[in-house]
Design a protein around this motif. Structure first.
Motif, PDB file in Angstrom:
ATOM      1  N   ARG A   1      25.711  42.247  83.801  1.00  0.00           N
ATOM      2  CA  ARG A   1      26.659  42.720  82.808  1.00  0.00           C
ATOM      3  C   ARG A   1      26.881  44.228  82.880  1.00  0.00           C
ATOM      4  NH1 ARG A   1      27.583  39.283  78.268  1.00  0.00           N
ATOM      5  NH2 ARG A   1      28.060  41.149  77.055  1.00  0.00           N
ATOM      6  N   ARG A   2      25.872  44.972  83.298  1.00  0.00           N
ATOM      7  CA  ARG A   2      25.972  46.423  83.265  1.00  0.00           C
ATOM      8  C   ARG A   2      26.954  46.953  84.311  1.00  0.00           C
ATOM      9  NH1 ARG A   2      24.096  50.939  81.356  1.00  0.00           N
ATOM     10  NH2 ARG A   2      23.850  52.762  82.687  1.00  0.00           N
ATOM     11  N   SER A   3      26.891  46.392  85.493  1.00  0.00           N
ATOM     12  CA  SER A   3      27.788  46.837  86.558  1.00  0.00           C
ATOM     13  C   SER A   3      28.587  45.632  87.038  1.00  0.00           C
ATOM     14  CB  SER A   3      26.979  47.451  87.708  1.00  0.00           C
ATOM     15  OG  SER A   3      27.837  47.869  88.751  1.00  0.00           O
ATOM     16  N   PHE A   4      29.622  45.301  86.284  1.00  0.00           N
ATOM     17  CA  PHE A   4      30.404  44.089  86.538  1.00  0.00           C
ATOM     18  C   PHE A   4      31.739  44.469  87.164  1.00  0.00           C
ATOM     19  CE2 PHE A   4      33.220  40.576  85.435  1.00  0.00           C
ATOM     20  CZ  PHE A   4      32.437  39.475  85.760  1.00  0.00           C
ATOM     21  N   ARG A   5      31.990  43.924  88.350  1.00  0.00           N
ATOM     22  CA  ARG A   5      33.212  44.263  89.086  1.00  0.00           C
ATOM     23  C   ARG A   5      34.225  43.124  88.963  1.00  0.00           C
ATOM     24  NH1 ARG A   5      30.637  45.210  94.818  1.00  0.00           N
ATOM     25  NH2 ARG A   5      29.659  43.280  94.080  1.00  0.00           N
ATOM     26  N   ALA A   6      35.397  43.465  88.503  1.00  0.00           N
ATOM     27  CA  ALA A   6      36.465  42.471  88.385  1.00  0.00           C
ATOM     28  C   ALA A   6      37.797  43.194  88.208  1.00  0.00           C
ATOM     29  CB  ALA A   6      36.213  41.543  87.211  1.00  0.00           C
ATOM     30  N   GLU A   7      38.852  42.555  88.656  1.00  0.00           N
ATOM     31  CA  GLU A   7      40.189  43.103  88.450  1.00  0.00           C
ATOM     32  C   GLU A   7      41.200  41.969  88.372  1.00  0.00           C
ATOM     33  OE1 GLU A   7      40.537  45.730  91.776  1.00  0.00           O
ATOM     34  OE2 GLU A   7      41.538  44.210  93.003  1.00  0.00           O
ATOM     35  N   ILE A   8      42.306  42.258  87.723  1.00  0.00           N
ATOM     36  CA  ILE A   8      43.322  41.229  87.507  1.00  0.00           C
ATOM     37  C   ILE A   8      44.710  41.850  87.593  1.00  0.00           C
ATOM     38  CG2 ILE A   8      43.358  41.533  84.994  1.00  0.00           C
ATOM     39  CD1 ILE A   8      43.684  38.495  84.746  1.00  0.00           C
TER      40      ILE A   8
ATOM     41  N   SER B   1      41.335  46.820  85.759  1.00  0.00           N
ATOM     42  CA  SER B   1      40.125  46.772  86.559  1.00  0.00           C
ATOM     43  C   SER B   1      38.937  47.308  85.769  1.00  0.00           C
ATOM     44  CB  SER B   1      40.304  47.582  87.848  1.00  0.00           C
ATOM     45  OG  SER B   1      39.087  47.679  88.547  1.00  0.00           O
ATOM     46  N   THR B   2      37.775  46.700  85.987  1.00  0.00           N
ATOM     47  CA  THR B   2      36.557  47.205  85.335  1.00  0.00           C
ATOM     48  C   THR B   2      36.145  48.542  85.924  1.00  0.00           C
ATOM     49  OG1 THR B   2      35.144  45.981  86.892  1.00  0.00           O
ATOM     50  CG2 THR B   2      35.731  44.870  84.837  1.00  0.00           C
ATOM     51  N   ALA B   3      36.654  48.887  87.111  1.00  0.00           N
ATOM     52  CA  ALA B   3      36.302  50.163  87.741  1.00  0.00           C
ATOM     53  C   ALA B   3      36.765  51.350  86.905  1.00  0.00           C
ATOM     54  CB  ALA B   3      36.904  50.234  89.147  1.00  0.00           C
ATOM     55  N   GLU B   4      37.693  51.119  86.007  1.00  0.00           N
ATOM     56  CA  GLU B   4      38.214  52.192  85.162  1.00  0.00           C
ATOM     57  C   GLU B   4      37.294  52.495  83.979  1.00  0.00           C
ATOM     58  OE1 GLU B   4      41.897  50.529  84.030  1.00  0.00           O
ATOM     59  OE2 GLU B   4      42.761  50.560  86.058  1.00  0.00           O
ATOM     60  N   HIS B   5      36.198  51.733  83.872  1.00  0.00           N
ATOM     61  CA  HIS B   5      35.304  51.891  82.721  1.00  0.00           C
ATOM     62  C   HIS B   5      33.882  52.185  83.175  1.00  0.00           C
ATOM     63  CE1 HIS B   5      38.246  50.471  79.694  1.00  0.00           C
ATOM     64  NE2 HIS B   5      38.756  49.864  80.759  1.00  0.00           N
ATOM     65  N   ALA B   6      33.139  52.827  82.306  1.00  0.00           N
ATOM     66  CA  ALA B   6      31.780  53.235  82.630  1.00  0.00           C
ATOM     67  C   ALA B   6      30.854  52.026  82.686  1.00  0.00           C
ATOM     68  CB  ALA B   6      31.261  54.216  81.575  1.00  0.00           C
ATOM     69  N   PRO B   7      29.801  52.079  83.535  1.00  0.00           N
ATOM     70  CA  PRO B   7      28.796  51.017  83.552  1.00  0.00           C
ATOM     71  C   PRO B   7      28.255  50.782  82.140  1.00  0.00           C
ATOM     72  CG  PRO B   7      28.455  52.510  85.375  1.00  0.00           C
ATOM     73  CD  PRO B   7      29.507  53.140  84.512  1.00  0.00           C
ATOM     74  N   GLY B   8      27.995  49.528  81.840  1.00  0.00           N
ATOM     75  CA  GLY B   8      27.537  49.177  80.513  1.00  0.00           C
ATOM     76  C   GLY B   8      28.670  48.743  79.604  1.00  0.00           C
ATOM     77  N   MET B   9      29.905  49.158  79.947  1.00  0.00           N
ATOM     78  CA  MET B   9      31.070  48.760  79.160  1.00  0.00           C
ATOM     79  C   MET B   9      31.971  47.821  79.952  1.00  0.00           C
ATOM     80  SD  MET B   9      32.093  52.447  77.509  1.00  0.00           S
ATOM     81  CE  MET B   9      33.439  51.737  76.589  1.00  0.00           C
ATOM     82  N   GLN B  10      31.667  47.641  81.228  1.00  0.00           N
ATOM     83  CA  GLN B  10      32.582  46.930  82.110  1.00  0.00           C
ATOM     84  C   GLN B  10      32.730  45.448  81.755  1.00  0.00           C
ATOM     85  OE1 GLN B  10      30.801  47.983  85.882  1.00  0.00           O
ATOM     86  NE2 GLN B  10      32.171  49.740  86.143  1.00  0.00           N
ATOM     87  N   TYR B  11      31.609  44.778  81.489  1.00  0.00           N
ATOM     88  CA  TYR B  11      31.730  43.350  81.227  1.00  0.00           C
ATOM     89  C   TYR B  11      32.448  43.078  79.907  1.00  0.00           C
ATOM     90  CZ  TYR B  11      31.046  38.487  80.417  1.00  0.00           C
ATOM     91  OH  TYR B  11      31.305  37.166  80.155  1.00  0.00           O
TER      92      TYR B  11
END
Length: 308
Positions: free
Chosen positions: A36-43, A5-15
């Motif tokens: 790109r800065r605050s990108f929410r996604a999970e797989i 999940s992108t939630a595990e990473h800081a804004p700016g690094m998520q995308y």
């Protein structure tokens, strides 16, 4: 099952984190995201033999896979995508389709494509190695970008199967033998759904000849003269028909035999390497082993799955 999940990473690094996942799980491509800065996604990723199931949710994004990406990536698989929420617009093989909830899309990683999701979406996908699809359908080279509408009973059945396979993977290991019957159903459904002019039916005569060759591939002695006589066509015309696809009748038959042998071995449909070779028309096991290794980078024994 692996969960990322992108939630595990800081804004700016998520995308950037997400795009690395996309390239490793699907294919090399360019990605454009409005935020790109605050990108929410999970797989969620569940591997099953040579196939892979994924459940994916993501913010709006656009992906472009071009000839440049094909040259730097050896990804060679088909993806069966079931849209659960949201939607997107997909282009491949001169087809432009709306992948809406309930529809089922097949796309080909070995050809350029463009995929645009204008808003958040949720989808479930099955990645299928090319040889497993080729063993079940003619004309797969033109299959990418084919969409099955949400109103078709087959679409609902495919969605249910893929979602249930993912649920099974969440509960524990996903038995590899579940994949083959799922692919049989998908191939049968798309073979009925898609107009013949769009897939195998682009050349009825050639595909009738190919079906004859497949039905008789176990005959080691099957040659150009036999095929031409059985199909009421001259050997010269037979050669021209295959030349239009950049091959010859016997090269096509050899490749098809190898494809079927690989499917038999990897899906546990053969009790031994010898059985797969003989059933597919190879009596010389040494030649079969060399040709198989050249085509797939592995020996038949390395691919063989024994069912108990």
């Amino acid at each position: 099952m692996q969960r990322l999940s992108t939630a595990e990473h800081a804004p700016g690094m998520q995308y950037d984190f997400w795009h690395n996942i996309v390239e490793s799980s699907f294919a090399h491509c360019d990605g454009i995201a409005p935020n790109r800065r605050s990108f929410r996604a999970e797989i969620e990723i569940a591997r099953c033999g040579d196939s892979e199931l994924t459940s994916l949710t993501s913010d709006a994004v656009r992906y472009l896979r071009s000839e440049r990406h094909l040259r730097r990536s050896d990804t060679d698989a088909f993806f069966v995508s079931v849209m659960l929420e949201g939607g997107g617009y997909f282009r491949q093989n001169d087809r432009a389709v709306h992948h809406a909830p309930g529809t089922v899309l097949i796309y080909d990683s070995a050809r350029p494509y463009e995929y645009e999701y204008p808003g958040a979406y949720r989808t479930a996908l099955l990645r299928v190695p090319r040889q497993m699809m080729e063993a079940r359908m003619l004309g797969v080279r033109d299959l990418g970008g084919t969409l099955m509408s949400a109103g078709r009973p087959q679409a609902a059945l495919i969605q249910s199967l893929i979602v249930n396979l993912l649920d099974t993977a969440r509960d524990g290991d996903l038995p590899e033998q579940f994949i083959a019957p799922t692919l049989d159903l998908i191939a049968g459904a798309f073979g009925q759904e898609t107009p013949r002019t769009e897939i195998a039916g682009r050349n009825d005569t050639l595909n009738r000849i190919k079906r004859f060759m497949i039905e008789n591939m176990g005959n080691e002695d099957l040659g150009v003269a036999d095929i031409a006589q059985a199909q009421n066509i001259s050997a010269r015309s037979l050669g021209r028909a295959f030349a239009a696809e950049g091959t010859t009748p016997m090269n096509w038959l050899r490749d098809r035999r190898l494809t079927e042998a690989h499917a038999m071995l990897s899906e546990g449909r053969a009790r031994s390497v010898t059985e797969a070779a003989y059933d597919c028309g190879f009596r010389d096991l040494s030649y079969f082993g060399r040709a198989f290794k050249k085509a797939y980078g592995k020996t038949p024994r390395q691919v063989c799955v024994v069912r108990h």
